[in-house]
Design an enzyme around this catalytic site. Structure first.
Site, PDB file in Angstrom:
ATOM      1  N   HIS A 129     -29.517 -53.043   7.954  1.00 55.19           N
ATOM      2  CA  HIS A 129     -28.960 -52.123   8.953  1.00 55.19           C
ATOM      3  C   HIS A 129     -27.632 -52.632   9.524  1.00 55.19           C
ATOM      4  O   HIS A 129     -27.429 -53.822   9.721  1.00 55.19           O
ATOM      5  CB  HIS A 129     -29.965 -51.869  10.084  1.00 55.19           C
ATOM      6  CG  HIS A 129     -30.457 -53.101  10.768  1.00 55.19           C
ATOM      7  ND1 HIS A 129     -31.705 -53.178  11.332  1.00 55.19           N
ATOM      8  CD2 HIS A 129     -29.892 -54.312  10.997  1.00 55.19           C
ATOM      9  CE1 HIS A 129     -31.877 -54.368  11.880  1.00 55.19           C
ATOM     10  NE2 HIS A 129     -30.787 -55.072  11.690  1.00 55.19           N
ATOM     11  N   ASN A 130     -26.723 -51.685   9.745  1.00 58.91           N
ATOM     12  CA  ASN A 130     -25.418 -51.945  10.376  1.00 58.91           C
ATOM     13  C   ASN A 130     -24.486 -52.826   9.552  1.00 58.91           C
ATOM     14  O   ASN A 130     -23.474 -53.318  10.064  1.00 58.91           O
ATOM     15  CB  ASN A 130     -25.591 -52.536  11.776  1.00 58.91           C
ATOM     16  CG  ASN A 130     -26.307 -51.584  12.712  1.00 58.91           C
ATOM     17  OD1 ASN A 130     -27.529 -51.704  12.909  1.00 58.91           O
ATOM     18  ND2 ASN A 130     -25.582 -50.637  13.272  1.00 58.91           N
TER      19      ASN A 130
END
Length: 343
Positions: free
Chosen positions: A251-252
């Site tokens: 994620h991210n």
């Protein structure tokens, strides 16, 4: 000779046509009208196949091949038989890629929606799209023109896909905005929950992932690759990136334009890659790091700290190639000595 059971090449092409397509030069202007019917390996070619030489270790095969034409680098012209027609290019592999695209063009999408496909009434489908059996397109999803959606593929609510995209079989896409000219190979998972928990002695507490995935234009996502959506912000894959099979993007994570991620790479959450970064096979990168523009991480390395722009690193932990080579030389010397514990 190539096996045409599954993919029949276009053509035939004259060498003059292939020179124009690839930007190569016909050596001494010879062979303009010679006709090529296909591409083949040096060891398997027939007289009308086009072959390529881009590494010196294949010179012997070049001298023994039945092919009469070859894509070749300027430094290797001297190794070619006198009777062979040569397409000379400073980057033979690039020339080969361009010529291969001419022989094997992408399939054109035809306008077809299978009876068993399910498209919600609020979804918007562009013209000339093909949506195969068992596919699902959710509410308010938008699919651009000339797209191909494969068998049993899931396009979630609100997902946006640009023009000329190929989404192969058994793919799932959620919480994502995807650009144009993107290819997603079978089994890929885009936009699922990231791996985020707050933990204490009483257990693990799930952190909801309210972000998304942004994928640019002209990107390829390999088979069974997973790209987690962001927790608050987005996971971003910029234009022209190439992700191999079995890659895990946390994620991210942000991956800069033109980067290449090879098979079995894992990148933990919130790490950022600059433009034109290369991560070779089985590289692991811990979270919250920065890998600078143009950096290369070699095969099986584990990155535990930031990598500066343009650096080439290797090992566990990943260090500069020069330092790694010094360590290897020292270890070899120490092992051979009578007392390996003394330097």
């Amino acid at each position: 000779m190539s096996n045409y059971q599954f993919t029949k090449p276009a053509g035939p092409f004259r060498l003059s046509e292939l020179a124009k397509i690839s930007g190569a030069t016909l050596y001494e202007g010879k062979g303009e009208t010679f006709t090529v019917s296909g591409l083949a390996k040096l060891s398997e070619a027939t007289s009308n196949d086009l072959v390529m030489l881009h590494q010196k270790k294949y010179v012997k095969e070049l001298k023994n091949t039945a092919a009469r034409s070859c894509i070749i680098g300027p430094d290797y012209v001297k190794f070619a038989p006198d009777s062979m027609y040569l397409l000379v290019h400073p980057n033979p592999y690039k020339a080969f890629a361009l010529i291969a695209q001419a022989f094997y063009p992408s399939e054109k999408s035809s306008s077809f929606i299978a009876p068993s496909a399910k498209i919600e009434s609020t979804a918007l489908i562009g013209s000339d799209c093909s949506i195969a059996h068992g596919a699902y397109v959710g509410n308010h999803a938008r699919i651009g023109k000339r797209c191909k959606i494969g068998v049993n593929t899931y396009i979630g609510d609100g997902v946006t896909i640009g023009d000329n995209c190929i989404i192969e079989d058994n793919v799932s896409i959620r919480h994502a905005v995807i650009g144009s000219n993107v290819v997603v190979y079978p089994g890929a998972r885009i936009g699922q929950d990231g791996f985020g928990f707050a933990s204490d002695a009483e257990g693990h507490y799930k952190i909801p992932h309210a972000g998304g995935v942004i994928i640019g234009n002209d990107v390829e996502i390999g088979a069974n690759t997973c790209i987690d959506r962001g927790s608050l912000g987005n996971t971003v894959i910029e234009d022209w990136c190439r992700l191999d099979n079995l890659v895990q993007i946390g994620h991210n994570v942000k991956i800069g334009k033109g980067s290449i991620i090879v098979a079995q790479v894992g990148i933990a959450g919130s790490t950022e890659l600059g433009e034109h970064v290369t991560l070779a096979g089985q590289v692991g990168v811990i979270g919250h790091l920065k890998i600078g523009k143009g950096a290369t991480v070699l095969t099986c390395s584990k990155v535990l700290r930031n990598v500066q722009p343009g650096d080439r690193v290797i090992g566990y932990p990943a260090i500069s190639i020069s330092d790694w080579q010094k360590q290897i030389r020292f270890l070899k010397t120490a092992i051979k000595s009578k007392n390996p514990l003394k330097s």
